[in-house]
Design an enzyme around this catalytic site. Sequence first.
Site, mmCIF file in Angstrom:
data_model
loop_
_atom_site.group_PDB
_atom_site.id
_atom_site.type_symbol
_atom_site.label_atom_id
_atom_site.label_comp_id
_atom_site.label_asym_id
_atom_site.label_seq_id
_atom_site.Cartn_x
_atom_site.Cartn_y
_atom_site.Cartn_z
ATOM 1 N N LYS B 79 0.860 -1.186 0.000
ATOM 2 C CA LYS B 79 0.000 0.000 0.000
ATOM 3 C C LYS B 79 0.895 1.233 0.000
ATOM 4 O O LYS B 79 1.919 1.262 0.700
ATOM 5 C CB LYS B 79 -0.883 -0.016 1.253
ATOM 6 C CG LYS B 79 -1.944 1.076 1.298
ATOM 7 C CD LYS B 79 -2.767 0.975 2.591
ATOM 8 C CE LYS B 79 -3.856 2.039 2.661
ATOM 9 N NZ LYS B 79 -4.611 1.982 3.933
ATOM 10 N N SER B 154 -9.525 2.212 3.138
ATOM 11 C CA SER B 154 -8.644 2.918 2.224
ATOM 12 C C SER B 154 -7.695 2.005 1.451
ATOM 13 O O SER B 154 -7.135 2.433 0.442
ATOM 14 C CB SER B 154 -7.811 3.945 3.006
ATOM 15 O OG SER B 154 -6.952 3.298 3.924
ATOM 16 N N SER B 178 -9.701 -0.065 7.336
ATOM 17 C CA SER B 178 -9.125 0.128 6.000
ATOM 18 C C SER B 178 -8.546 -1.126 5.359
ATOM 19 O O SER B 178 -8.212 -1.112 4.178
ATOM 20 C CB SER B 178 -8.038 1.205 6.043
ATOM 21 O OG SER B 178 -8.646 2.477 6.050
#
Lengths: 476, 489
Positions: B79, B154, B178
């Site tokens: 990420k 996210s 997330s």
Amino acid sequence: MKQDLVPTVGLETHVQLNTQSKIWCACSTAFGCPPNTNVCPVCLGYPGALPVLNEEAIRKTVISGLLLECEINLRSKHDRKSYFYPDMPKNYQITQFDQPLCLGGGVDIEVDGVKKRIRLNRIHLEEDVGKNTHYDHGSGVDYNRAGTPLMEIVTEPDIASPEEAFAYLVALKQILSYGDVSGCNLEQGNMRCDVNSSVAPRGSDTLGVKTEIKNMNTFKGVRDALAHEIKRQIREVKGGGVIRQETRRWDDLAGQTASMRAKEYAHDYRYFPDPDLMPIVLTTEQVDAIRASLPELPAARRARYVSDLGLPEYDAGVLVADKAVADFFEATVDISGDAKTCSNFIMGELMRLLNEREVELVDTKLTPESLAGLVMLSNAKKVNNQGAKAIFEKIFDQGGDPEAIAQVEDLVVEAEDVIAPLIEQVIQEHSGPVADFKSGKAAALQFLVGQVMRLSRGKANPQAVSEELARKLGGK
Amino acid sequence: MSDLHLLTVTELVARLTSGACSSVDAVQALIARKQATDGELHAYISLDEADALAQAQVADARRAGGDSAPLLGVPVGVKDLINVKGQPCSCGSKLLRPYTSPYDATAVARLREAGAVLCGRLNMDEFGMGSSNENSSYGPAYNPWDTARVPGGSSGGSAAAVAAESAFVCLGSDTGGSIRQPASFCGCVGLKPSYGRISRFGLTAYASSLDQIGSLSKSVADAATMLQVMAGWDERDSTSLDLEVPDYAAAMQQDLTGLKLGFPQAFFVEGIDPDVADAVNAAVEHCRELGAEIIDVQMPHIKYAVAAYYVVATAEASTNLARFDGVRYGDRREGGNPEQLASCTRAAGFGMEVKRRIILGTYVLSSGYYDAYYLRAQKVRSLIRKDFEQAFAQCDAILSPVAPTAAYPQGAKLADPLQMYLGDICTVPVNLAGLCGLSVPCGFTSEDMPVGLQIIGPAMGEEMLFRVGHQYEQATDWHTRRPGIGGAA
């Protein structure tokens, strides 16, 4: 309107701790390195970097707290103080807001023979910021200093004059030097002061509006700025004006303070506990262990020099003023066994040369061994005062063995059997002064001693010569 | 096209170990799969193919030299807010596009040591702020099951890539859901470890007291493998915990007989999608059939979790993001003076949602409001923690939905941030209490969108998550279903 206005002053002193590494990372705290060489993602505030508290910084703050007679908070924490400034990498400073490491305490001062205690409010541990430099084409930031551990020592508003502020800072510096918690080097910015002052009618219950003079880095500057600021405030109030709450700047050249920014709208720093750090939890045992390792403070040391070493109060006071000098003194006494002679050399020759050369003790070649050697040489009357002074200067500048220096420089006084005939010769050749002395003119003896010194080419001990002459001439 | 990309990490490791394939083969398969899918998905922000292949070659050479590190040669996607030395780390933000990381996050360093090939930067909501991946400055990622829908956020790019098999496994981060929510939306496994289990050093902070690094994977076993490598105390993170790391693979093998699983109704909020409720209820039944005892537990304070979360998280974020001023790194916008430099840089660099949360966080910390908001939120946090403590006195793990809905259409909630925030109700309590949570696929809605089951364990109780998750997974086939994107096999 006539009124007697008196000042009230409080100081916030930022003291850099002399830890090897920074407060949140392993970067060096060394002074004077090329810009941005002692930096890493942590002290540059890079994304994802986290602080880890330097335990040595806690220990040194606790030492300071104990030396300044504070109460040590067994549970304290760090908070974020938010404001934007380019020298602050994270744009928040990690400091201690409502739970500082140390509470209370005080510093004893003496001004014009009057003793007084300046109470402390607190000591908290925080991080220093970087340094901005402005050029024609823009500004540069050096983050080497960012993250240097910093104690903020806050007084109560107990200071009543510029002289008291000065005395407080001198005493504070002395204690912190003794604790070996800071370099206390003012030129390097180890101690920086914010000065809060206000004036109010004598006996008034309330304080006047205060101003703050920021970032003073000499004690003399604090004294001068404060003297000026108090005068300014009194003049303002007496003239019917009002004091604005503001931050002021001291202009050393112009000798006056000037307004920097109004503080009417107090900055909202939005303090909250730093979630990256755990609370600092100390045990009574840990604090006691630090307490047991505390160095002797100047006041205690001075008393010991008087009671144990038999030194005069004055000598003791001079010797303890600088820890390095006092430590040196003790080491020399340990070797030579003669406190008074050591003290005489230190208070006389050492202080004189340090002043003349404008250096600190560490910058010289002098060692306890070399000075002790000189003390013993002098006590054995192998050199006279003049010779001793010459040797001192040598071991101060170049080091070396005093006895060897005495030989090489031809400073060893002649043996008694060489001097005795010279004394006889002088008595024979100067019957006038001899008669004068015998008839009670003591000053004549000095002349005769001088003649012996001349004949010996300075290699006699004047005191011994004087005693021998007096004995022979039947004077006192 | 090779079918290596279909493998789980466990399967890939077996093949690499046996010599059936090389790390270079695996990376090439992944690159090909990314090319086939990412035009539609936009799961990746970037992938440095040459660097990935070079790392793979090194891994293959290590293996030839007799090395058998646990993840040797396995490509791992990251990420975009976790620092990998030499790679970009934009955090999905315009402001950090020029930034290249000078250091490895501790979790990344441990993956490197375990032999992983750090391969690709995955799309995300800017600085982790969002639940739909629509707040990425690079543009949204899309759900591989239906590209008209969001992948969740996210860590939306990480979830989408794993589900579409353009990544074997990805790192994500979870501040309020997330990892778990996008895992649920995309039909993969999402692990949020307990606070303190994995070092946060190198994870760009959104909300420091809530953030954790975790993984998105195709199986529970893969999640256990990843945690095994990354977990453990780190001297560079004061909030990491110095505790023994258990053998997760072993814990996973135990069946559910005798386990007590709490099933609080508090997570079934008003407005929950009935399809989601049905799938979760069925999964809970399934666990009962596998030998677990299902008990009711009360969680009276869950309803305050979202409010408390958005106060605490934004407060911390408002200071965490203060460092992005353009002075030392990032996309600097010159101003006449330092103040304007910071202000212009931030105005141009931050997206709308990030600005909204900074303003919110600044407000709740302001003098005069601190007690009413921040302090009160911390009190709610304590109450929620107590709810869980009481629950875990009665049960071994807790089951719940991951989110009240499955993946929704792009743009559906963008105009109404509050609606978006309320979707976090099932996941934020876990972060507020510092617990661990696992999202495992447990069914589909009538519109064929995946649904996740959340398994919540006590702090440092990840073994329990893997045990329940793995046993459930082995008894079902939800995790084997893959979206039809990119001509999937």
